[in-house]
Design an enzyme around this catalytic site. Structure first.
Site, PDB file in Angstrom:
ATOM      1  N   GLN A  76     -14.419  16.497  -4.637  1.00 13.34           N
ATOM      2  CA  GLN A  76     -13.634  16.045  -3.911  1.00 13.34           C
ATOM      3  C   GLN A  76     -13.669  16.200  -2.233  1.00 13.34           C
ATOM      4  O   GLN A  76     -13.241  15.559  -1.454  1.00 13.34           O
ATOM      5  CB  GLN A  76     -12.164  16.592  -4.252  1.00 13.34           C
ATOM      6  N   ASP A 100     -11.683  10.386 -11.875  1.00 22.66           N
ATOM      7  CA  ASP A 100     -11.930   9.261 -10.647  1.00 22.66           C
ATOM      8  C   ASP A 100     -12.519   8.041 -11.097  1.00 22.66           C
ATOM      9  O   ASP A 100     -12.339   6.748 -10.323  1.00 22.66           O
ATOM     10  CB  ASP A 100     -12.893   9.570  -9.778  1.00 22.66           C
ATOM     11  N   HIS A 122     -15.159  13.820  -0.135  1.00 22.47           N
ATOM     12  CA  HIS A 122     -14.391  12.644   0.691  1.00 22.47           C
ATOM     13  C   HIS A 122     -13.989  12.968   1.954  1.00 22.47           C
ATOM     14  O   HIS A 122     -13.620  14.116   2.102  1.00 22.47           O
ATOM     15  CB  HIS A 122     -13.283  12.366  -0.272  1.00 22.47           C
ATOM     16  N   HIS A 124      38.004  -7.699  -1.840  1.00 21.58           N
ATOM     17  CA  HIS A 124      37.324  -7.458  -3.193  1.00 21.58           C
ATOM     18  C   HIS A 124      38.302  -7.289  -4.375  1.00 21.58           C
ATOM     19  O   HIS A 124      38.136  -7.839  -5.432  1.00 21.58           O
ATOM     20  CB  HIS A 124      36.621  -5.923  -3.098  1.00 21.58           C
ATOM     21  N   GLU A 147      38.733   1.585  -0.667  1.00 26.30           N
ATOM     22  CA  GLU A 147      37.923   1.458   0.219  1.00 26.30           C
ATOM     23  C   GLU A 147      38.308   0.571   1.421  1.00 26.30           C
ATOM     24  O   GLU A 147      37.585   0.145   2.317  1.00 26.30           O
ATOM     25  CB  GLU A 147      36.638   0.838  -0.287  1.00 26.30           C
TER      26      GLU A 147
HETATM   27  N1  LIG Z   1      -5.459   9.502  -2.720  1.00 28.66           N
HETATM   28  C1  LIG Z   1      -6.140   8.669  -3.288  1.00 28.66           C
HETATM   29  O1  LIG Z   1      -5.706   8.141  -4.412  1.00 28.66           O
HETATM   30  C2  LIG Z   1      -7.349   8.265  -2.812  1.00 28.66           C
HETATM   31  C3  LIG Z   1      -8.253   7.443  -3.417  1.00 28.66           C
HETATM   32  C4  LIG Z   1      -9.674   6.855  -3.133  1.00 28.66           C
HETATM   33  C5  LIG Z   1      -9.570   7.243  -1.620  1.00 28.66           C
HETATM   34  N2  LIG Z   1      -9.101   8.049  -0.880  1.00 28.66           N
HETATM   35  C6  LIG Z   1      -9.246   8.410   0.412  1.00 28.66           C
HETATM   36  O2  LIG Z   1      -9.888   7.349   1.096  1.00 28.66           O
HETATM   37  C7  LIG Z   1     -10.233   7.901   2.163  1.00 28.66           C
HETATM   38  C8  LIG Z   1     -11.207   6.701   2.517  1.00 28.66           C
HETATM   39  O3  LIG Z   1     -11.573   6.740   4.040  1.00 28.66           O
HETATM   40  P1  LIG Z   1     -12.684   5.913   4.576  1.00 28.66           P
HETATM   41  O4  LIG Z   1     -12.834   6.406   6.104  1.00 28.66           O
HETATM   42  O5  LIG Z   1     -14.047   6.516   4.038  1.00 28.66           O
HETATM   43  O6  LIG Z   1     -12.620   4.559   4.517  1.00 28.66           O
HETATM   44  P2  LIG Z   1     -11.283   3.459   4.720  1.00 28.66           P
HETATM   45  O7  LIG Z   1     -11.710   2.133   4.332  1.00 28.66           O
HETATM   46  O8  LIG Z   1      -9.858   4.158   4.414  1.00 28.66           O
HETATM   47  O9  LIG Z   1     -11.294   3.224   6.292  1.00 28.66           O
HETATM   48  C9  LIG Z   1     -12.175   2.630   7.068  1.00 28.66           C
HETATM   49  C10 LIG Z   1     -11.502   1.957   8.335  1.00 28.66           C
HETATM   50  O10 LIG Z   1     -11.029   2.806   9.105  1.00 28.66           O
HETATM   51  C11 LIG Z   1     -10.864   2.552  10.329  1.00 28.66           C
HETATM   52  N3  LIG Z   1     -11.034   3.226  11.370  1.00 28.66           N
HETATM   53  C12 LIG Z   1     -11.810   4.371  11.532  1.00 28.66           C
HETATM   54  N4  LIG Z   1     -11.792   4.973  12.698  1.00 28.66           N
HETATM   55  C13 LIG Z   1     -11.100   4.486  13.260  1.00 28.66           C
HETATM   56  C14 LIG Z   1     -10.482   4.860  14.681  1.00 28.66           C
HETATM   57  N5  LIG Z   1     -10.737   5.873  15.205  1.00 28.66           N
HETATM   58  N6  LIG Z   1      -9.254   4.074  14.968  1.00 28.66           N
HETATM   59  C15 LIG Z   1      -8.823   3.092  14.301  1.00 28.66           C
HETATM   60  N7  LIG Z   1      -9.359   2.744  13.143  1.00 28.66           N
HETATM   61  C16 LIG Z   1     -10.428   3.395  12.568  1.00 28.66           C
HETATM   62  C17 LIG Z   1     -11.745   1.319  10.456  1.00 28.66           C
HETATM   63  O11 LIG Z   1     -11.480  -0.007  10.623  1.00 28.66           O
HETATM   64  C18 LIG Z   1     -12.502   1.390   9.071  1.00 28.66           C
HETATM   65  O12 LIG Z   1     -12.585  -0.009   8.837  1.00 28.66           O
HETATM   66  C19 LIG Z   1     -10.608   9.130   2.072  1.00 28.66           C
HETATM   67  O13 LIG Z   1      -9.990  10.087   2.967  1.00 28.66           O
HETATM   68  C20 LIG Z   1     -10.460   9.336   0.554  1.00 28.66           C
HETATM   69  O14 LIG Z   1     -10.192  10.695   0.354  1.00 28.66           O
HETATM   70  C21 LIG Z   1      -7.846   8.607  -1.579  1.00 28.66           C
HETATM   71  N1  LIG Z   2     -10.883  11.284  -5.706  1.00 29.34           N
HETATM   72  C1  LIG Z   2     -10.572  10.161  -4.923  1.00 29.34           C
HETATM   73  C2  LIG Z   2      -8.975  10.200  -4.643  1.00 29.34           C
HETATM   74  O1  LIG Z   2      -8.316  10.467  -5.719  1.00 29.34           O
HETATM   75  C3  LIG Z   2     -10.967   8.647  -5.564  1.00 29.34           C
HETATM   76  C4  LIG Z   2     -12.245   8.403  -6.006  1.00 29.34           C
HETATM   77  C5  LIG Z   2     -13.008   7.328  -5.968  1.00 29.34           C
HETATM   78  N2  LIG Z   2     -14.219   7.371  -6.224  1.00 29.34           N
HETATM   79  C6  LIG Z   2     -14.407   8.644  -6.279  1.00 29.34           C
HETATM   80  N3  LIG Z   2     -13.273   9.332  -6.119  1.00 29.34           N
HETATM   81 ZN   LIG Z   3     -13.291  11.440  -5.811  1.00 25.83          ZN
END
Ligand SMILES: NC(=O)c1ccc[n+]([C@@H]2O[C@H](COP(=O)([O-])OP(=O)(O)OC[C@H]3O[C@@H](n4cnc5c(N)ncnc54)[C@H](O)[C@@H]3O)[C@@H](O)[C@H]2O)c1
Ligand SMILES: N[C@H](CO)Cc1c[nH]c[nH+]1
Ligand SMILES: [Zn+2]
Length: 439
Positions: A265, A368, A268, A427, A422
């Site tokens: 994790q 995931d 990410h 009503h 009320e």
């Molecule tokens: N909680 C969950 O269930 C779950 C599941 C999957 C992924 N995630 C999370 O999703 C996130 C994915 O992040 P990512 O960045 O790879 O992709 P993302 O698609 O969420 O974000 C990318 C976008 O962020 C914007 N961005 C980047 N920097 C910026 C700035 N300075 N100002 C304004 N906009 C900006 C851009 O427009 C870009 O297209 C990770 O943190 C991951 O942990 C969470």
């Molecule tokens: N662990 C992420 C948030 O739950 C989801 C994800 C997608 N692909 C791999 N991992």
């Molecule tokens: Zn993951």
């Protein structure tokens, strides 16, 4: 790394909801992009207002500015969707994930009821939402699994129209696996759009992007803030942001697995790895394993994971499993991984978490992809009051009131009394008008 204990551990795992922590790297990037250290809220506010005012032109400008790419067309054409292809084994893996997630959600009770009893008829109608926007993150990694884990519960709920937004990735377009998954699921509208501009497009609608009733799906800080800001204009399912995992382990746990699950994790963007154990020996062994496994990761994954470990990892020593569980409930992790001698015996004491992963063969990374439940889960402590994506997120409930005359005579006077209490005379009279005319 510092090992936390007692009150210091509790304080480190207690989250405040007043503000989302903003890493310095984000403020640095904003300074480069905007010439001032704008907060993510300020940036998102600008983007939302601009998209509302200028529609597609704003979408193209922000995509160019933030993602370094100005698409010729925002929407993926039907021909591009039809032509997308991946290797046969990957195709089969996508199909397997779709079918396992679908089979899981088909088991979720999600129907209404209408009881004809002595009072007349009372019940709930359950209706699918009309049009749902699905955000699929793609900044660092093209999360094809996230499309499956968000769109399938919506489809099982009966939603007729899904609109998908995902940013172009490092390869210059949406990954073919995302397009293949969309095609297999039956999604026909996919847009090359990421971040707050995607959320704005789905919330307000533009000439090319249809506005939706609800937006679901996870993302980075900007996506989460944008979803919070557009709530009310549209629905949102929850606030799934940067991922987090709390591994709860005792002295029986294998340090190699604990380290592997934390790193899975940590890679990410912005992730928070947390280890809580009753064994000091295990904590020490895991730290050595973490360093070794980190070094063995290829770049850029090593850099992403190291950033999460260095900036946000927490290591906690608990006196007992009860204390460990108590700390986990305070933290309310997105993922709680139980790596203990008898993990099933702990389940009854889990109060707050997005998902619980029980035992060595149920590692979170499997969840995931294709264990069954959606990996889109609440983060940042919002598991205190929110749930993983599920069928109910994509349905409305409509209350049905069909009280009969006999019941009206029995309960009507009490209702009229409550109305007068009320101060709402009209009503009371509306109720009594029927009481007075009925024999
Ligand atoms: N909680 C969950 O269930 C779950 C599941 C999957 C992924 N995630 C999370 O999703 C996130 C994915 O992040 P990512 O960045 O790879 O992709 P993302 O698609 O969420 O974000 C990318 C976008 O962020 C914007 N961005 C980047 N920097 C910026 C700035 N300075 N100002 C304004 N906009 C900006 C851009 O427009 C870009 O297209 C990770 O943190 C991951 O942990 C969470
Ligand atoms: N662990 C992420 C948030 O739950 C989801 C994800 C997608 N692909 C791999 N991992
Ligand atoms: Zn993951």
């Amino acid at each position: 790394m510092n090992i936390l204990k007692g009150e210091a551990a509790r304080a480190a795992l207690t989250r405040t909801f007043s503000e989302i922590p903003v890493p310095d790297s984000v403020l640095d990037r904003n300074e480069r992009l905007f010439g001032e250290r704008l907060t993510p809220e300020q940036v998102v506010d600008r983007i939302l207002k601009d998209v509302q005012a200028r529609g597609d032109d704003a979408l193209l400008d922000w995509t160019e500015r933030l993602d370094g790419f100005r698409p010729d067309r925002l929407e993926v054409t039907a021909d591009e969707l039809a032509a997308a292809s991946v290797a046969p084994e990957l195709h089969a893996a996508i199909e397997l994930a779709i079918s396992r997630v679908r089979a899981f959600y088909e088991q979720q009770p999600a129907h209404g009821f209408l009881n004809h009893g002595p009072d007349g008829a009372l019940g709930q109608l359950v209706r699918p939402l009309g049009r749902v926007g699905v955000y699929v993150p793609g900044g660092l990694a093209p999360l094809v699994s996230t499309l499956i884990h968000t769109a399938i519960p919506a489809q099982v709920a009966g939603v007729p129209e899904l609109v998908v937004c995902s940013p172009v990735g490092r390869d210059g377009d949406i990954h073919p696996a995302v397009l293949v998954a969309a095609r297999l699921i039956g999604v026909t509208r996919v847009f090359r759009l990421g971040g707050a501009q995607a959320i704005a497009a789905l919330a307000y609608g533009t000439a090319s992007v249809p506005g939706v009733d609800k937006i679901a799906g996870p993302g980075n800080l900007f996506v989460v803030i944008a979803k919070r800001m557009v709530f009310g204009q549209v629905g949102i399912e929850s606030l799934p942001g940067p991922t987090e995992t709390l591994v709860l382990a005792d002295d029986s746990a294998d340090a190699r697995y604990v380290a592997a699950d934390l790193l899975a994790q940590a890679e990410h963007l912005g992730a928070e790895p947390v280890l809580v154990s009753t064994s000091r020996e295990l904590l020490v062994a895991v730290q050595a394993e973490l360093n070794g496994q980190l070094e063995a990761l290829p770049e850029p994954n090593r850099g992403w994971a190291r950033d999460s470990v260095d900036a946000r990892m927490k290591i906690v020593l608990a006196d007992t499993l009860d204390e460990a569980l108590d700390l986990s409930n305070v933290y309310a992790p997105e993922h709680l991984c139980l790596l203990t001698r008898d993990p099933w015996s702990l389940l009854g004491r889990v109060q707050r978490a997005g998902g619980v992963f029980v035992g060595e063969s149920s590692m979170e990374a499997l969840g995931d992809y294709l264990a069954g439940p959606s990996h889109v889960m609440p983060t940042g402590g919002t598991a205190r009051f929110m749930s993983p994506v599920n069928v109910r997120d994509f349905q409305n409930i409509i209350s049905v009131v069909g009280i009969n005359e006999e019941t009206l005579r029995r309960v009507g006077p009490a209702a009229a009394l409550l109305a007068r209490t009320e101060g709402l005379e009209a009503h009371a009279r509306a109720i009594e008008s029927r009481l007075n005319t009925q024999g």
